[in-house]
Design a protein around this motif. Structure first.
Motif, PDB file in Angstrom:
ATOM      1  N   ARG A 400      40.559  46.495  43.120  1.00 53.00           N
ATOM      2  CA  ARG A 400      41.181  46.436  41.793  1.00 53.00           C
ATOM      3  C   ARG A 400      41.755  45.076  41.414  1.00 53.00           C
ATOM      4  O   ARG A 400      42.435  44.936  40.396  1.00 53.00           O
ATOM      5  N   VAL A 401      41.495  44.076  42.248  1.00 53.49           N
ATOM      6  CA  VAL A 401      42.025  42.742  41.936  1.00 53.49           C
ATOM      7  C   VAL A 401      40.888  41.812  41.498  1.00 53.49           C
ATOM      8  O   VAL A 401      39.860  41.716  42.168  1.00 53.49           O
ATOM      9  N   VAL A 402      41.095  41.162  40.350  1.00 54.91           N
ATOM     10  CA  VAL A 402      40.147  40.144  39.888  1.00 54.91           C
ATOM     11  C   VAL A 402      40.692  38.788  40.328  1.00 54.91           C
ATOM     12  O   VAL A 402      41.874  38.493  40.124  1.00 54.91           O
ATOM     13  N   THR A 403      39.826  37.984  40.936  1.00 56.74           N
ATOM     14  CA  THR A 403      40.236  36.646  41.381  1.00 56.74           C
ATOM     15  C   THR A 403      39.295  35.608  40.794  1.00 56.74           C
ATOM     16  O   THR A 403      38.080  35.731  40.902  1.00 56.74           O
ATOM     17  N   LEU A 404      39.872  34.595  40.179  1.00 54.72           N
ATOM     18  CA  LEU A 404      39.080  33.453  39.720  1.00 54.72           C
ATOM     19  C   LEU A 404      39.417  32.285  40.629  1.00 54.72           C
ATOM     20  O   LEU A 404      40.588  31.950  40.799  1.00 54.72           O
ATOM     21  N   SER A 405      38.386  31.687  41.232  1.00 53.94           N
ATOM     22  CA  SER A 405      38.668  30.529  42.077  1.00 53.94           C
ATOM     23  C   SER A 405      37.802  29.349  41.683  1.00 53.94           C
ATOM     24  O   SER A 405      36.711  29.516  41.139  1.00 53.94           O
ATOM     25  N   LEU A 426      37.545  47.966  36.976  1.00 52.40           N
ATOM     26  CA  LEU A 426      36.748  47.053  36.152  1.00 52.40           C
ATOM     27  C   LEU A 426      35.617  47.803  35.460  1.00 52.40           C
ATOM     28  O   LEU A 426      34.795  48.433  36.113  1.00 52.40           O
ATOM     29  N   ARG A 427      35.586  47.727  34.134  1.00 53.74           N
ATOM     30  CA  ARG A 427      34.512  48.376  33.371  1.00 53.74           C
ATOM     31  C   ARG A 427      33.623  47.362  32.666  1.00 53.74           C
ATOM     32  O   ARG A 427      32.450  47.576  32.452  1.00 53.74           O
ATOM     33  N   ILE A 440      37.270  34.396  30.053  1.00 54.01           N
ATOM     34  CA  ILE A 440      36.788  35.680  30.572  1.00 54.01           C
ATOM     35  C   ILE A 440      37.651  36.793  29.979  1.00 54.01           C
ATOM     36  O   ILE A 440      38.868  36.810  30.189  1.00 54.01           O
ATOM     37  N   PHE A 441      37.037  37.684  29.252  1.00 55.80           N
ATOM     38  CA  PHE A 441      37.744  38.822  28.656  1.00 55.80           C
ATOM     39  C   PHE A 441      37.395  40.054  29.475  1.00 55.80           C
ATOM     40  O   PHE A 441      36.222  40.409  29.605  1.00 55.80           O
ATOM     41  N   ILE A 442      38.413  40.691  30.040  1.00 54.63           N
ATOM     42  CA  ILE A 442      38.186  41.807  30.965  1.00 54.63           C
ATOM     43  C   ILE A 442      38.495  43.137  30.273  1.00 54.63           C
ATOM     44  O   ILE A 442      39.523  43.255  29.600  1.00 54.63           O
ATOM     45  N   ASN A 443      37.619  44.106  30.477  1.00 57.00           N
ATOM     46  CA  ASN A 443      37.808  45.457  29.903  1.00 57.00           C
ATOM     47  C   ASN A 443      38.149  45.390  28.416  1.00 57.00           C
ATOM     48  O   ASN A 443      39.170  45.934  27.971  1.00 57.00           O
TER      49      ASN A 443
END
Ligand code: FRU
Length: 483
Positions: A400-405, A426-427, A440-443
């Motif tokens: 359930r964690v989004v990570t941007l690196s 995440l959908r 980045i637009f999430i859900n």
């Protein structure tokens, strides 16, 4: 126009011409984001739609890729897609703004565009004085300064700036970002009947106000507005400590939701929530456009956060703004989505449905490029899913964690990352990629990551990785920019 003003304008024009070729040849030059013709760009200012035309001003230091005596640069557009860079709107030409025509906002009154801004006077280390000033225009292009409206009330330091003005019934209100003498950040309210005489009402929110404990030594760029029945105060507090996944940047940008009581002139509010989870996002400003939409543009940068490490500095420019986003309140949080007009930048769609990747890394035919929009809808996601962008940045999702690196901007041998937890999984992911930026637009816009990226010039590969099995569909559009 005073002689000094005319001289400064000429100097800006010479500076633009001097660097034009180099800036325009930079491989990191953006395709569809606002950037400065030369020098440093920071906050969006005076965002407004007037007689059909969107005006988007910005903080601009044309002569250096560093902060200093700012100008107001100016872009206009009729459709939020095609933009024109106009003549400089305001120069730091007067005694009350000689060290910077700092951030502010726009309103229309009596068929004139009114710009409220902060005139900055530098002291040795900190501003010595900051004045709230006015400039007006008949045609939206040429501005006449009207001088100082407000001097800083007692009890505050020289940090007193960024007026946002709006109308409530017959009254005009202004909220200003401030620091008290005991170093607490505040949003301070003023009221006026005629836009000339302003009455100081006092802080409506701030560090140590109401139930809020210590919450920053300075608040910048406040913006108070109504959104789908909720009252929102957006603000940029400085001095919050990093806390788990939160407050990871040098300074924060977020909002409080509550109730603006126009009789009592108070704002009761809940907790602070960050607007963005990426590496570069700050000083957003909103406006209500002629369609009644609440639109937001932010600065894709953060003050004092290794600003000189951006590689474009070598080519004489730094920073840019975000794409325009529409805001909605869903009863729980602000939802940000790119304005629908941006679909006019799209070429034909490329679509793949029900792609399954299992314990593998794959490219998807045709899904690549450096000026593209991607939309991914997930049907199932078992364990871990990641998108590798241009052998540079990676966006991953696990537990359930989004990570941007990405490689650390100051030391490329290290990796830096930003994270957010999605309570409901995440959908959907929607990415706007430009030459050197990523949004980045999430859900559907529940969470957003805004960041600069600096991959190799020709690198266009996008790879998808899954541990366990992931099934998703992907749509991809090439995006054309504007001239
Ligand atoms: C925010 C800010 C504002 C100020 C402006 C100066 O980034 O520091 O508070 O008005 O930038 O450029």
């Amino acid at each position: 126009m005073s002689k000094h003003d005319a001289e400064l304008r000429k100097k800006v024009e010479t500076e633009i011409q001097k660097h034009k070729q180099i800036v325009e040849a930079d491989t990191y030059r953006q395709n569809f984001h606002h950037m400065p013709p030369v020098g440093l760009m920071n906050d969006p200012n005076g965002f407004i739609q007037w007689k059909g035309v969107y005006h988007l001003f910005y903080q601009w230091m044309p002569f250096e890729t560093a902060h200093g005596a700012k100008y107001w640069g100016h872009y206009t557009s009729e459709d939020l897609v095609n933009w024109k860079h106009e003549a400089v709107a305001l120069t730091p030409s007067d005694w009350y703004d000689k060290d910077g025509v700092y951030s502010g906002s726009a309103i229309v009154h009596d068929d004139q565009l009114h710009l409220f801004y902060t005139g900055n006077i530098e002291g040795e280390h900190e501003p010595e004085a900051e004045y709230q000033c006015l400039a007006v225009s008949q045609d939206g292009i040429h501005f006449e300064k009207k001088g100082v409206l407000i001097e800083t009330p007692k009890g505050y330091t020289g940090h007193f700036r960024d007026p946002k003005v709006w109308k409530n019934g017959d009254q005009w209100y202004m909220v200003v970002g401030a620091q008290t003498e005991d170093k607490q950040g505040k949003a301070v309210l003023f009221r006026s009947e005629d836009l000339q005489n302003w009455e100081h009402i006092g802080p409506i929110a701030g560090s140590k106000e109401g139930k809020l404990g210590e919450f920053g030594y300075m608040w910048e760029c406040p913006d108070l507005f109504e959104l789908d029945g909720a009252d929102v105060l957006m603000v940029c507090p400085q001095g919050l400590e990093a806390d788990g996944m939160d407050y990871a940047n040098t300074y924060q940008s977020g909002y409080f939701v509550g109730k603006w009581d126009e009789t009592a002139e108070t704002f009761q509010h809940g907790d602070f929530r960050e607007l963005d989870r990426g590496f570069e996002f700050y000083a957003p400003q909103t406006t209500r456009d002629e369609k009644g939409r609440r639109l937001l543009v932010g600065w894709m940068g953060v003050p004092d956060q290794y600003e000189q490490a951006h590689p474009t500095v070598e080519n004489g420019w730094v920073h840019c703004l975000t794409i325009p986003r529409e805001l909605k309140w869903n009863g729980e949080r602000i939802i940000q989505t790119p304005v629908p007009e941006l679909a006019h930048m799209r070429g034909p769609v490329l679509m793949h449905s029900s792609i399954t990747i299992e314990n593998d890394q794959k490219a998807v035919r045709g899904v690549q490029g450096r000026s593209v929009e991607l939309n991914l809808d997930f049907e199932s996601l078992e364990d871990m899913f990641a998108i590798e962008l241009f052998q540079y940045a990676s966006l991953s999702y696990k537990d359930r964690v989004v990570t941007l690196s990405r490689p650390h901007l100051e030391d490329r041998s290290k990796t830096e990352f930003r994270r957010v937890k999605l309570d409901e999984g995440l959908r959907n992911l929607r990415l706007f990629i430009d030459q050197s930026s990523l949004e980045i637009f999430i859900n559907g816009g529940e969470e957003v990551f805004t960041s600069r990226i600096y991959p190799q010039a020709e690198e266009e590969h996008i790879l998808f990785t899954s541990l366990g099995s992931t099934t998703f569909s992907v749509e991809k559009w090439d995006l054309k920019g504007y001239e």
